[in-house]
Design an enzyme around this catalytic site. Sequence first.
Site, PDB file in Angstrom:
ATOM      1  N   HIS A  11       2.444   3.333  -9.064  1.00 25.73           N
ATOM      2  CA  HIS A  11       2.178   1.907  -9.310  1.00 25.73           C
ATOM      3  C   HIS A  11       3.329   1.268 -10.077  1.00 25.73           C
ATOM      4  O   HIS A  11       3.728   0.143  -9.793  1.00 25.73           O
ATOM      5  CB  HIS A  11       0.874   1.731 -10.093  1.00 25.73           C
ATOM      6  CG  HIS A  11      -0.343   2.118  -9.305  1.00 25.73           C
ATOM      7  ND1 HIS A  11      -0.542   1.698  -8.009  1.00 25.73           N
ATOM      8  CD2 HIS A  11      -1.409   2.904  -9.615  1.00 25.73           C
ATOM      9  CE1 HIS A  11      -1.693   2.191  -7.562  1.00 25.73           C
ATOM     10  NE2 HIS A  11      -2.227   2.934  -8.514  1.00 25.73           N
ATOM     11  N   ARG A  28      -0.512   9.192 -10.008  1.00 25.88           N
ATOM     12  CA  ARG A  28      -0.580   7.956  -9.209  1.00 25.88           C
ATOM     13  C   ARG A  28       0.011   6.750  -9.945  1.00 25.88           C
ATOM     14  O   ARG A  28       0.635   5.891  -9.331  1.00 25.88           O
ATOM     15  CB  ARG A  28      -2.045   7.649  -8.856  1.00 25.88           C
ATOM     16  CG  ARG A  28      -2.691   8.647  -7.923  1.00 25.88           C
ATOM     17  CD  ARG A  28      -4.150   8.249  -7.645  1.00 25.88           C
ATOM     18  NE  ARG A  28      -4.254   6.906  -7.088  1.00 25.88           N
ATOM     19  CZ  ARG A  28      -4.106   6.612  -5.795  1.00 25.88           C
ATOM     20  NH1 ARG A  28      -3.870   7.579  -4.921  1.00 25.88           N
ATOM     21  NH2 ARG A  28      -4.205   5.373  -5.381  1.00 25.88           N
ATOM     22  N   ARG A  87     -12.070   2.378  -8.369  1.00 24.17           N
ATOM     23  CA  ARG A  87     -11.133   3.473  -8.690  1.00 24.17           C
ATOM     24  C   ARG A  87     -11.418   4.013 -10.095  1.00 24.17           C
ATOM     25  O   ARG A  87     -12.105   3.358 -10.885  1.00 24.17           O
ATOM     26  CB  ARG A  87      -9.701   2.948  -8.603  1.00 24.17           C
ATOM     27  CG  ARG A  87      -9.362   2.535  -7.180  1.00 24.17           C
ATOM     28  CD  ARG A  87      -7.892   2.383  -6.973  1.00 24.17           C
ATOM     29  NE  ARG A  87      -7.638   2.006  -5.589  1.00 24.17           N
ATOM     30  CZ  ARG A  87      -6.463   2.076  -5.002  1.00 24.17           C
ATOM     31  NH1 ARG A  87      -5.406   2.479  -5.689  1.00 24.17           N
ATOM     32  NH2 ARG A  87      -6.323   1.725  -3.739  1.00 24.17           N
ATOM     33  N   ASN A 110       1.309   3.359  -2.936  1.00 18.93           N
ATOM     34  CA  ASN A 110       1.840   3.769  -4.253  1.00 18.93           C
ATOM     35  C   ASN A 110       1.356   5.173  -4.628  1.00 18.93           C
ATOM     36  O   ASN A 110       2.129   5.991  -5.125  1.00 18.93           O
ATOM     37  CB  ASN A 110       1.364   2.809  -5.349  1.00 18.93           C
ATOM     38  CG  ASN A 110       1.974   1.427  -5.230  1.00 18.93           C
ATOM     39  OD1 ASN A 110       2.877   1.215  -4.434  1.00 18.93           O
ATOM     40  ND2 ASN A 110       1.469   0.496  -6.015  1.00 18.93           N
ATOM     41  N   ASP A 136       0.839  -1.207   0.000  1.00 24.24           N
ATOM     42  CA  ASP A 136       0.000   0.000   0.000  1.00 24.24           C
ATOM     43  C   ASP A 136       0.873   1.256   0.000  1.00 24.24           C
ATOM     44  O   ASP A 136       1.998   1.230   0.494  1.00 24.24           O
ATOM     45  CB  ASP A 136      -0.919  -0.038   1.234  1.00 24.24           C
ATOM     46  CG  ASP A 136      -2.133   0.857   1.068  1.00 24.24           C
ATOM     47  OD1 ASP A 136      -2.351   1.396  -0.047  1.00 24.24           O
ATOM     48  OD2 ASP A 136      -2.884   1.014   2.052  1.00 24.24           O
ATOM     49  N   TRP A 177     -12.044  -2.012  -8.142  1.00 27.30           N
ATOM     50  CA  TRP A 177     -12.766  -1.635  -9.368  1.00 27.30           C
ATOM     51  C   TRP A 177     -13.453  -0.288  -9.202  1.00 27.30           C
ATOM     52  O   TRP A 177     -13.870   0.313 -10.190  1.00 27.30           O
ATOM     53  CB  TRP A 177     -13.814  -2.695  -9.739  1.00 27.30           C
ATOM     54  CG  TRP A 177     -13.232  -4.040 -10.049  1.00 27.30           C
ATOM     55  CD1 TRP A 177     -13.304  -5.165  -9.275  1.00 27.30           C
ATOM     56  CD2 TRP A 177     -12.481  -4.422 -11.217  1.00 27.30           C
ATOM     57  NE1 TRP A 177     -12.640  -6.209  -9.885  1.00 27.30           N
ATOM     58  CE2 TRP A 177     -12.134  -5.784 -11.086  1.00 27.30           C
ATOM     59  CE3 TRP A 177     -12.066  -3.744 -12.366  1.00 27.30           C
ATOM     60  CZ2 TRP A 177     -11.396  -6.490 -12.039  1.00 27.30           C
ATOM     61  CZ3 TRP A 177     -11.335  -4.444 -13.321  1.00 27.30           C
ATOM     62  CH2 TRP A 177     -11.008  -5.785 -13.149  1.00 27.30           C
ATOM     63  N   THR A 216     -11.110  -6.876  -4.885  1.00 33.74           N
ATOM     64  CA  THR A 216     -12.449  -6.836  -5.497  1.00 33.74           C
ATOM     65  C   THR A 216     -13.050  -5.435  -5.355  1.00 33.74           C
ATOM     66  O   THR A 216     -13.981  -5.088  -6.077  1.00 33.74           O
ATOM     67  CB  THR A 216     -13.397  -7.874  -4.842  1.00 33.74           C
ATOM     68  OG1 THR A 216     -13.264  -7.792  -3.411  1.00 33.74           O
ATOM     69  CG2 THR A 216     -13.053  -9.289  -5.276  1.00 33.74           C
ATOM     70  N   GLU A 217     -12.520  -4.642  -4.427  1.00 37.67           N
ATOM     71  CA  GLU A 217     -13.022  -3.274  -4.219  1.00 37.67           C
ATOM     72  C   GLU A 217     -12.281  -2.248  -5.085  1.00 37.67           C
ATOM     73  O   GLU A 217     -12.752  -1.121  -5.252  1.00 37.67           O
ATOM     74  CB  GLU A 217     -12.880  -2.877  -2.738  1.00 37.67           C
ATOM     75  CG  GLU A 217     -13.877  -3.556  -1.806  1.00 37.67           C
ATOM     76  CD  GLU A 217     -13.563  -5.026  -1.550  1.00 37.67           C
ATOM     77  OE1 GLU A 217     -12.369  -5.390  -1.520  1.00 37.67           O
ATOM     78  OE2 GLU A 217     -14.518  -5.822  -1.411  1.00 37.67           O
ATOM     79  N   ARG A 219       1.882  -4.938   6.160  1.00 35.81           N
ATOM     80  CA  ARG A 219       1.184  -3.884   5.415  1.00 35.81           C
ATOM     81  C   ARG A 219       2.010  -2.611   5.482  1.00 35.81           C
ATOM     82  O   ARG A 219       2.409  -2.166   6.559  1.00 35.81           O
ATOM     83  CB  ARG A 219      -0.221  -3.608   5.955  1.00 35.81           C
ATOM     84  CG  ARG A 219      -0.950  -2.569   5.069  1.00 35.81           C
ATOM     85  CD  ARG A 219      -2.435  -2.452   5.319  1.00 35.81           C
ATOM     86  NE  ARG A 219      -3.044  -1.580   4.319  1.00 35.81           N
ATOM     87  CZ  ARG A 219      -4.291  -1.635   3.913  1.00 35.81           C
ATOM     88  NH1 ARG A 219      -5.106  -2.543   4.423  1.00 35.81           N
ATOM     89  NH2 ARG A 219      -4.760  -0.804   2.997  1.00 35.81           N
ATOM     90  N   TRP A 268       3.006   7.859  -2.515  1.00 34.44           N
ATOM     91  CA  TRP A 268       4.418   7.985  -2.922  1.00 34.44           C
ATOM     92  C   TRP A 268       4.517   8.939  -4.115  1.00 34.44           C
ATOM     93  O   TRP A 268       5.371   9.826  -4.151  1.00 34.44           O
ATOM     94  CB  TRP A 268       4.970   6.605  -3.285  1.00 34.44           C
ATOM     95  CG  TRP A 268       6.426   6.577  -3.644  1.00 34.44           C
ATOM     96  CD1 TRP A 268       7.472   6.349  -2.791  1.00 34.44           C
ATOM     97  CD2 TRP A 268       6.987   6.768  -4.952  1.00 34.44           C
ATOM     98  NE1 TRP A 268       8.657   6.387  -3.479  1.00 34.44           N
ATOM     99  CE2 TRP A 268       8.393   6.647  -4.811  1.00 34.44           C
ATOM    100  CE3 TRP A 268       6.461   7.023  -6.215  1.00 34.44           C
ATOM    101  CZ2 TRP A 268       9.275   6.775  -5.884  1.00 34.44           C
ATOM    102  CZ3 TRP A 268       7.336   7.160  -7.288  1.00 34.44           C
ATOM    103  CH2 TRP A 268       8.722   7.036  -7.123  1.00 34.44           C
ATOM    104  N   LEU A 310      10.906 -20.114  -5.113  1.00 30.88           N
ATOM    105  CA  LEU A 310       9.881 -19.307  -4.456  1.00 30.88           C
ATOM    106  C   LEU A 310       8.491 -19.630  -5.007  1.00 30.88           C
ATOM    107  O   LEU A 310       8.281 -19.661  -6.218  1.00 30.88           O
ATOM    108  CB  LEU A 310      10.177 -17.808  -4.672  1.00 30.88           C
ATOM    109  CG  LEU A 310       9.222 -16.854  -3.941  1.00 30.88           C
ATOM    110  CD1 LEU A 310       9.457 -16.880  -2.437  1.00 30.88           C
ATOM    111  CD2 LEU A 310       9.348 -15.427  -4.464  1.00 30.88           C
TER     112      LEU A 310
END
Length: 236
Positions: free
Chosen positions: A30, A26, A64, A15, A13, A62, A59-60, A181, A18, A124
Amino acid sequence: MEKIPQHIAIIMDGNGRWAKKRGLPRNVGHSQGSKTVRKICEAAWNFGVKYLTIYAFSTENWSRPQEEIDALMKLLRGFLKDAEKQCAENNMRVRIIGDISVLPEDMITSIKHLEEVSAVNTGLQFQIALNYGGKDEILRAVKKAAKKLANEGKNIEDMTTADISSSLDTAEIPDPDLIIRTSGEQRLSNFLMWQSAYSEFYFTDVLWPDFDKKDLEKAILYYGSRDRRFGGLSKN
Ligand code: IPE
Ligand code: IPE
Ligand code: MG
């Protein structure tokens, strides 16, 4: 370091903040954040972490602006395109968790291809949460578990927590030992709600594009200092 978490999950969280701090759009945040992902994969593996899961798109998310969603999808497409080579070079396995069925056809095809070709890799184990929501995942899992029981001629009353765990997108992946976080927020935002039942949490004010190997080391050291009791009594 003595205690290394087997599985680290990260809510990347900050981005946007920043970029804002630098007077940039923005999307630049990213794209900088996606560079951090590559570095942290390598650092995590070098620290001895076996599983790494990152929250890339909820899912939330979207809700934006379309322009930002498009920029995020473009970055993900770029990642998928480069990933096959990266996986082969680093023996890395990639899995996507979340509901990918609503994504554009070309992305679904690249995801399936990448999961398939990297499935044999033993380095990994890297999970990307994409169109992921903990509530959505649990709902899908319960439906799947209920269908399976019905097919076996069993009653819904026979359903166990193990039936749900094994129907989640993370069925083959151990629960996260440590959830990190960034950016100072202290909430789960619908991430791994079932799997985080006994995770340790590490919060840092560092914004995701600035998060580096040293910050990861701090989180792992913090994890090492925790006494995990799982509802029992301390062994110390
Ligand atoms: C995290 O950064 C990346 C995604 C959610 C995709 P944000 O975009 O949430 O950055 P802030 O929280 O606005 O700073
Ligand atoms: C969580 O970050 C989702 C991802 C990191 C992909 P958000 O920035 O979307 O979460 P909220 O809105 O601050 O809770
Ligand atoms: Mg955010």
